[in-house]
Design a protein around this motif. Structure first.
Motif, PDB file in Angstrom:
ATOM      1  N   TYR A  47       0.759  -1.289   0.024  1.00 24.39           N
ATOM      2  CA  TYR A  47       0.003   0.198   0.182  1.00 24.39           C
ATOM      3  C   TYR A  47       0.925   1.267  -0.090  1.00 24.39           C
ATOM      4  CZ  TYR A  47      -4.305  -2.028   1.071  1.00 24.39           C
ATOM      5  OH  TYR A  47      -5.813  -2.662   0.978  1.00 24.39           O
ATOM      6  N   TRP A  48       0.241   2.291  -0.688  1.00 24.71           N
ATOM      7  CA  TRP A  48       0.952   3.728  -0.713  1.00 24.71           C
ATOM      8  C   TRP A  48       0.894   4.228   0.872  1.00 24.71           C
ATOM      9  CZ3 TRP A  48       3.871   7.206  -3.473  1.00 24.71           C
ATOM     10  CH2 TRP A  48       3.555   8.571  -2.951  1.00 24.71           C
ATOM     11  N   GLY A  49       0.031   4.119   1.422  1.00 28.51           N
ATOM     12  CA  GLY A  49      -0.285   4.778   2.858  1.00 28.51           C
ATOM     13  C   GLY A  49       0.391   5.956   3.137  1.00 28.51           C
ATOM     14  N   ARG A  50       0.216   7.045   2.381  1.00 24.40           N
ATOM     15  CA  ARG A  50       0.535   8.235   2.398  1.00 24.40           C
ATOM     16  C   ARG A  50      -0.308   9.151   2.059  1.00 24.40           C
ATOM     17  NH1 ARG A  50       6.319   7.832  -0.601  1.00 24.40           N
ATOM     18  NH2 ARG A  50       6.468   9.973  -0.077  1.00 24.40           N
ATOM     19  N   PRO A  51      -0.382  10.538   2.267  1.00 26.01           N
ATOM     20  CA  PRO A  51      -1.099  11.437   1.468  1.00 26.01           C
ATOM     21  C   PRO A  51      -1.071  11.253   0.215  1.00 26.01           C
ATOM     22  CG  PRO A  51       0.226  12.564   3.150  1.00 26.01           C
ATOM     23  CD  PRO A  51       0.883  11.166   2.990  1.00 26.01           C
ATOM     24  N   VAL A  52      -2.150  11.354  -0.664  1.00 30.25           N
ATOM     25  CA  VAL A  52      -2.469  11.327  -2.088  1.00 30.25           C
ATOM     26  C   VAL A  52      -2.578  12.903  -2.812  1.00 30.25           C
ATOM     27  CG1 VAL A  52      -3.813  10.367  -4.033  1.00 30.25           C
ATOM     28  CG2 VAL A  52      -3.647   9.141  -1.587  1.00 30.25           C
ATOM     29  N   PRO A  53      -1.295  12.852  -3.576  1.00 28.85           N
ATOM     30  CA  PRO A  53      -1.479  14.245  -4.337  1.00 28.85           C
ATOM     31  C   PRO A  53      -2.516  14.187  -5.538  1.00 28.85           C
ATOM     32  CG  PRO A  53       0.655  12.861  -5.210  1.00 28.85           C
ATOM     33  CD  PRO A  53      -0.183  12.038  -4.039  1.00 28.85           C
ATOM     34  N   GLY A  54      -2.514  15.381  -6.062  1.00 30.01           N
ATOM     35  CA  GLY A  54      -3.461  15.646  -7.300  1.00 30.01           C
ATOM     36  C   GLY A  54      -2.741  15.063  -8.549  1.00 30.01           C
ATOM     37  N   PHE A  55      -3.661  14.725  -9.375  1.00 33.40           N
ATOM     38  CA  PHE A  55      -3.540  13.828 -10.773  1.00 33.40           C
ATOM     39  C   PHE A  55      -4.060  14.440 -11.683  1.00 33.40           C
ATOM     40  CE2 PHE A  55      -4.862  10.657 -13.667  1.00 33.40           C
ATOM     41  CZ  PHE A  55      -3.488  10.362 -14.332  1.00 33.40           C
ATOM     42  N   GLY A  56      -3.288  14.851 -12.995  1.00 37.89           N
ATOM     43  CA  GLY A  56      -3.832  15.192 -14.310  1.00 37.89           C
ATOM     44  C   GLY A  56      -3.154  16.427 -14.941  1.00 37.89           C
ATOM     45  N   ALA A  57      -3.717  17.023 -15.621  1.00 40.01           N
ATOM     46  CA  ALA A  57      -3.132  18.050 -16.494  1.00 40.01           C
ATOM     47  C   ALA A  57      -2.575  19.148 -15.865  1.00 40.01           C
ATOM     48  CB  ALA A  57      -4.003  18.651 -17.632  1.00 40.01           C
ATOM     49  N   VAL A  58      -1.327  19.806 -16.142  1.00 39.46           N
ATOM     50  CA  VAL A  58      -0.812  20.926 -15.488  1.00 39.46           C
ATOM     51  C   VAL A  58      -1.233  22.158 -15.821  1.00 39.46           C
ATOM     52  CG1 VAL A  58       1.401  19.726 -14.978  1.00 39.46           C
ATOM     53  CG2 VAL A  58       1.290  21.087 -17.031  1.00 39.46           C
ATOM     54  N   ASP A  59      -1.886  22.407 -17.242  1.00 36.39           N
ATOM     55  CA  ASP A  59      -2.648  23.373 -17.575  1.00 36.39           C
ATOM     56  C   ASP A  59      -4.212  22.944 -17.795  1.00 36.39           C
ATOM     57  OD1 ASP A  59      -2.581  21.302 -19.678  1.00 36.39           O
ATOM     58  OD2 ASP A  59      -1.925  22.678 -21.293  1.00 36.39           O
ATOM     59  N   ALA A  60      -4.694  22.569 -16.490  1.00 37.37           N
ATOM     60  CA  ALA A  60      -6.130  21.971 -16.742  1.00 37.37           C
ATOM     61  C   ALA A  60      -7.037  23.421 -16.714  1.00 37.37           C
ATOM     62  CB  ALA A  60      -6.368  21.285 -15.443  1.00 37.37           C
ATOM     63  N   ARG A  61      -8.079  23.106 -17.617  1.00 33.03           N
ATOM     64  CA  ARG A  61      -9.140  24.037 -17.593  1.00 33.03           C
ATOM     65  C   ARG A  61     -10.225  23.764 -16.512  1.00 33.03           C
ATOM     66  NH1 ARG A  61      -8.424  27.391 -21.789  1.00 33.03           N
ATOM     67  NH2 ARG A  61     -10.546  28.039 -21.896  1.00 33.03           N
ATOM     68  N   ILE A  62     -10.240  22.429 -16.367  1.00 31.09           N
ATOM     69  CA  ILE A  62     -11.122  21.800 -15.543  1.00 31.09           C
ATOM     70  C   ILE A  62     -10.539  21.190 -14.297  1.00 31.09           C
ATOM     71  CG2 ILE A  62     -13.257  20.160 -15.227  1.00 31.09           C
ATOM     72  CD1 ILE A  62     -13.606  20.458 -18.520  1.00 31.09           C
ATOM     73  N   ALA A  63     -11.059  21.464 -13.253  1.00 33.09           N
ATOM     74  CA  ALA A  63     -10.705  20.913 -11.881  1.00 33.09           C
ATOM     75  C   ALA A  63     -11.625  19.818 -11.276  1.00 33.09           C
ATOM     76  CB  ALA A  63     -10.027  21.711 -10.754  1.00 33.09           C
ATOM     77  N   ILE A  64     -11.489  18.923 -10.755  1.00 36.44           N
ATOM     78  CA  ILE A  64     -12.561  17.953 -10.065  1.00 36.44           C
ATOM     79  C   ILE A  64     -12.028  17.785  -8.650  1.00 36.44           C
ATOM     80  CG2 ILE A  64     -13.654  15.701  -9.988  1.00 36.44           C
ATOM     81  CD1 ILE A  64     -13.117  15.324 -12.829  1.00 36.44           C
ATOM     82  N   LEU A  65     -12.904  18.390  -7.799  1.00 38.02           N
ATOM     83  CA  LEU A  65     -12.743  18.483  -6.183  1.00 38.02           C
ATOM     84  C   LEU A  65     -13.386  17.443  -5.505  1.00 38.02           C
ATOM     85  CD1 LEU A  65     -11.044  19.876  -3.738  1.00 38.02           C
ATOM     86  CD2 LEU A  65     -13.059  21.506  -3.883  1.00 38.02           C
ATOM     87  N   GLY A  66     -12.428  16.549  -4.966  1.00 35.08           N
ATOM     88  CA  GLY A  66     -13.002  15.419  -4.258  1.00 35.08           C
ATOM     89  C   GLY A  66     -13.182  15.750  -2.709  1.00 35.08           C
ATOM     90  N   LEU A  67     -13.500  14.680  -1.908  1.00 35.09           N
ATOM     91  CA  LEU A  67     -13.461  14.683  -0.451  1.00 35.09           C
ATOM     92  C   LEU A  67     -12.147  14.223   0.038  1.00 35.09           C
ATOM     93  CD1 LEU A  67     -16.348  13.395   1.783  1.00 35.09           C
ATOM     94  CD2 LEU A  67     -14.156  13.071   2.339  1.00 35.09           C
ATOM     95  N   ALA A  68     -11.900  13.016  -0.148  1.00 34.11           N
ATOM     96  CA  ALA A  68     -10.648  12.669   0.393  1.00 34.11           C
ATOM     97  C   ALA A  68     -10.371  11.403  -0.110  1.00 34.11           C
ATOM     98  CB  ALA A  68     -10.612  12.382   2.016  1.00 34.11           C
ATOM     99  N   PRO A  69      -9.046  10.563  -0.223  1.00 36.55           N
ATOM    100  CA  PRO A  69      -8.790   8.967  -0.913  1.00 36.55           C
ATOM    101  C   PRO A  69      -9.646   8.317  -0.077  1.00 36.55           C
ATOM    102  CG  PRO A  69      -6.685  10.463  -0.378  1.00 36.55           C
ATOM    103  CD  PRO A  69      -8.063  11.264   0.130  1.00 36.55           C
TER     104      PRO A  69
END
Length: 237
Positions: A47-69
């Motif tokens: 298992y990773w077992g650590r905080p989970v960073p964001g993922f995706g495009a560095v020049d994103a026009r759309i962001a999806i904001l969730g609750l937690a991993p």
């Protein structure tokens, strides 16, 4: 925490800082306990077992904001919404919308890429019972604020998955965009839409949890509508 987030000069720096955070004792204990004991189906996996960073495009026009991993999703694989049924639903919808190159998100090395889109959560560690406390949300907020600041030049739309993420967005207006949040706060709902003067458009979407998708409260068609609307507002073809 604020200083650590502020010194990240790009998303790679931020991801590294996020992954090395130990600020919330309850969350640290839980994420590490889950990583030690593991679910039977994943007993042979590390298992990773650590905080989970964001993922995706560095020049994103759309962001999806969730609750937690998820404890056995992102906390296992090291990538947000990866390796669990919520991710299955989310990435299938993003693929239908032309925002992901494949409909599944199984592991961090599965070849998944996102187009014009970045995904991150309000709280970066898996919480017990999927319920972070308001204090944990606020402690984690500098990571969210810095991530939004780094993609601010291109960001046009934020999709908040659930009421927790919707609530977590309002401090971003003040910290990143220098705007006073509206009072009273607009209520969360599926399809809710708030528009500011110099900040991204905000769309509400029911969370892609099994509780919502298995009961039919959130359907694929409803997700398609939200992401279609996000693309239109963001100017994404």
């Amino acid at each position: 925490m604020v200083a650590r987030a502020a010194r990240a000069t790009d998303l790679a720096d931020l991801d590294a800082e996020v992954s090395d955070c130990f600020a919330c004792p309850r969350l640290v204990r839980w994420r590490e306990e889950v990583a030690r004991t593991r679910r039977a189906a994943f007993r042979e996996q590390e298992y990773w077992g650590r905080p989970v960073p964001g993922f995706g495009a560095v020049d994103a026009r759309i962001a999806i904001l969730g609750l937690a991993p998820a404890a056995h999703g992102g906390n296992r694989t090291g990538r947000i919404f990866t390796g669990d049924r919520s991710g299955d639903v989310l990435f299938a919808a993003l693929h239908r919308a032309g925002l992901a190159n494949q409909p599944t998100s199984i592991a961090a090395d599965d070849g998944l890429t996102l187009r014009d889109t970045r995904i991150f959560s309000a709280v970066r560690c898996a919480p017990p019972d999927n319920k972070p406390t308001p204090e944990e949300r606020d402690t984690c907020a500098p990571w969210l604020h810095r991530e939004v600041a780094l993609i601010r030049p291109t960001l046009r739309v934020v999709v908040a998955l659930g009421a927790f993420a919707w609530t977590a967005w309002w401090p971003v207006l003040h910290q990143v965009y220098g705007q006073r949040p509206p009072s009273p706060r607009p209520r969360f709902g599926h399809g809710a839409h708030w528009s500011g003067t110099a900040a991204p458009e905000l769309l509400g979407c029911y969370h892609v949890s099994q509780q919502n998708t298995f009961t039919g409260r959130l359907t694929p068609e409803m997700l398609d509508d939200v992401f279609g609307r996000a693309k239109q507002l963001a100017g994404v073809d």
